[in-house]
Design a protein around this motif. Structure first.
Motif, mmCIF file in Angstrom:
data_model
loop_
_atom_site.group_PDB
_atom_site.id
_atom_site.type_symbol
_atom_site.label_atom_id
_atom_site.label_comp_id
_atom_site.label_asym_id
_atom_site.label_seq_id
_atom_site.Cartn_x
_atom_site.Cartn_y
_atom_site.Cartn_z
ATOM 1 N N GLY A 111 0.784 -1.234 0.000
ATOM 2 C CA GLY A 111 0.000 0.000 0.000
ATOM 3 C C GLY A 111 0.809 1.274 0.000
ATOM 4 O O GLY A 111 0.254 2.362 0.182
ATOM 5 N N CYS A 112 2.124 1.173 -0.197
ATOM 6 C CA CYS A 112 2.972 2.375 -0.163
ATOM 7 C C CYS A 112 2.557 3.357 -1.251
ATOM 8 O O CYS A 112 2.383 2.985 -2.412
ATOM 9 C CB CYS A 112 4.441 1.980 -0.346
ATOM 10 S SG CYS A 112 5.580 3.375 -0.267
ATOM 11 N N GLU A 113 2.399 4.614 -0.853
ATOM 12 C CA GLU A 113 1.977 5.656 -1.785
ATOM 13 C C GLU A 113 2.994 6.783 -1.920
ATOM 14 O O GLU A 113 2.909 7.590 -2.835
ATOM 15 C CB GLU A 113 0.646 6.240 -1.324
ATOM 16 C CG GLU A 113 -0.477 5.215 -1.233
ATOM 17 C CD GLU A 113 -1.664 5.752 -0.443
ATOM 18 O OE1 GLU A 113 -2.636 6.206 -1.096
ATOM 19 O OE2 GLU A 113 -1.614 5.715 0.802
ATOM 20 N N VAL A 132 4.944 5.380 -7.343
ATOM 21 C CA VAL A 132 4.490 6.082 -6.130
ATOM 22 C C VAL A 132 4.872 7.556 -6.219
ATOM 23 O O VAL A 132 5.693 7.949 -7.053
ATOM 24 C CB VAL A 132 5.119 5.464 -4.852
ATOM 25 C CG1 VAL A 132 4.685 4.028 -4.651
ATOM 26 C CG2 VAL A 132 6.640 5.560 -4.908
ATOM 27 N N ASP A 133 4.283 8.346 -5.335
ATOM 28 C CA ASP A 133 4.737 9.728 -5.200
ATOM 29 C C ASP A 133 6.137 9.713 -4.599
ATOM 30 O O ASP A 133 6.498 8.801 -3.850
ATOM 31 C CB ASP A 133 3.783 10.520 -4.308
ATOM 32 C CG ASP A 133 2.417 10.712 -4.945
ATOM 33 O OD1 ASP A 133 2.341 10.715 -6.185
ATOM 34 O OD2 ASP A 133 1.434 10.838 -4.197
ATOM 35 N N SER A 160 -2.238 11.105 5.112
ATOM 36 C CA SER A 160 -2.657 9.750 5.499
ATOM 37 C C SER A 160 -2.052 8.659 4.618
ATOM 38 O O SER A 160 -2.336 7.475 4.822
ATOM 39 C CB SER A 160 -4.190 9.644 5.455
ATOM 40 O OG SER A 160 -4.669 9.902 4.136
ATOM 41 N N ARG A 161 -1.228 9.042 3.657
ATOM 42 C CA ARG A 161 -0.635 8.038 2.783
ATOM 43 C C ARG A 161 0.366 7.156 3.534
ATOM 44 O O ARG A 161 1.026 7.605 4.471
ATOM 45 C CB ARG A 161 0.071 8.708 1.601
ATOM 46 C CG ARG A 161 -0.846 9.360 0.594
ATOM 47 C CD ARG A 161 -0.062 10.100 -0.470
ATOM 48 N NE ARG A 161 0.644 11.255 0.086
ATOM 49 C CZ ARG A 161 1.419 12.069 -0.632
ATOM 50 N NH1 ARG A 161 1.590 11.826 -1.932
ATOM 51 N NH2 ARG A 161 2.018 13.098 -0.060
ATOM 52 N N VAL A 162 0.495 5.914 3.105
ATOM 53 C CA VAL A 162 1.545 5.038 3.619
ATOM 54 C C VAL A 162 2.867 5.531 3.030
ATOM 55 O O VAL A 162 3.009 5.682 1.815
ATOM 56 C CB VAL A 162 1.295 3.575 3.210
ATOM 57 C CG1 VAL A 162 2.472 2.688 3.643
ATOM 58 C CG2 VAL A 162 -0.008 3.072 3.823
ATOM 59 N N VAL A 163 3.847 5.806 3.903
ATOM 60 C CA VAL A 163 5.091 6.435 3.475
ATOM 61 C C VAL A 163 6.282 5.562 3.846
ATOM 62 O O VAL A 163 6.324 4.969 4.928
ATOM 63 C CB VAL A 163 5.242 7.850 4.086
ATOM 64 C CG1 VAL A 163 5.157 7.799 5.595
ATOM 65 C CG2 VAL A 163 6.549 8.495 3.650
#
Length: 233
Positions: A111-113, A132-133, A160-163
């Motif tokens: 789920g990494c964004e 990803v970003d 709230s993104r997974v980082v």
């Protein structure tokens, strides 16, 4: 500073070696001597821009060629460390916050964004940049991210993104940045508390004196949990 001492020592050895060699070999030593001198000088003044890494995460080709002797040594050490450590590519140190080594696409957490890249010596893997970003905060190995970089990390407090925070090994630079986010979010109230949370998930994490001091300054300026209000808005 220990890195700078190593680089200048190597340069000195190369120069001494060159004195006893023929002219072609002496000229061949100029390239590695220049490369290590430039990087060593960057350590002396604390400038992470020595490799000219771009916001896109790419180190320009001319810089790769100029610094090839240093980069090849660094890459070799990184590959050896990766194969021998037995460590996970990344670990979740807090909900949605991961710390790890320089990732390939298959190393990205579920789920990494967003990837926050603290390396200055490596280009981002093209597959990572496409999937990803991405945020580049170039920092010299073994040093602390700048206060400007830590403030940039604190801006993610309501994100709230997974980082994934990554550096070369996922022990120092990336952990320092991740700790800043934990402090800003109020997940930890002290540097030691943040470090304890991260080490419980990734035991190899360890912050040196400069990295702890940088977090101390960050905490003094921002205050623990400084982003709680915005995080809840």
């Amino acid at each position: 500073m220990r890195f700078a001492a190593f680089f200048f020592l190597l340069v000195g050895l190369l120069v001494q070696l060159g004195q006893g060699l023929g002219s072609p070999l002496r000229w061949a030593l100029i390239w590695p001597a220049l490369s290590f001198t430039l990087v060593g000088s960057a350590y002396l003044v604390g400038v992470g821009a020595v490799f000219r890494k771009r916001e896109t995460g790419r180190v320009p080709l001319w810089s790769q060629l100029l610094h090839a002797p240093y980069l090849l040594l660094t890459l070799g050490v990184w590959i050896l460390q990766q194969r021998l450590s037995g460590e996970d590519p990344a670990n979740e140190v807090a909900p949605g916050v991961w710390v790890g080594r320089r990732p390939s696409p298959q190393d990205l957490p579920p789920g990494c964004e967003l990837v926050v890249d603290l390396t200055c010596e490596f280009s981002v893997h093209p597959g990572v940049a496409r999937s990803v970003d991405y945020l580049a905060l170039p920092t010299l190995d073994g040093t602390a991210p700048s206060q400007a970089s830590l403030r940039r990390v604190a801006e993610l407090v309501a994100d709230s993104r997974v980082v994934l925070f990554n550096c070369a090994a996922g022990h120092g630079r990336s952990a320092t940045a991740a700790a800043a986010l934990l402090l800003a979010r109020g997940a930890a109230s002290t540097v030691e508390e943040a470090l304890g949370l991260m080490k419980a998930a990734r035991p190899g994490i360890g912050l040196n004196r400069a990295q702890r001091a940088a977090l101390g300054v960050f905490l003094a300026e921002a205050g623990p949990g400084s982003g709680r209000e915005s995080h809840g808005s």
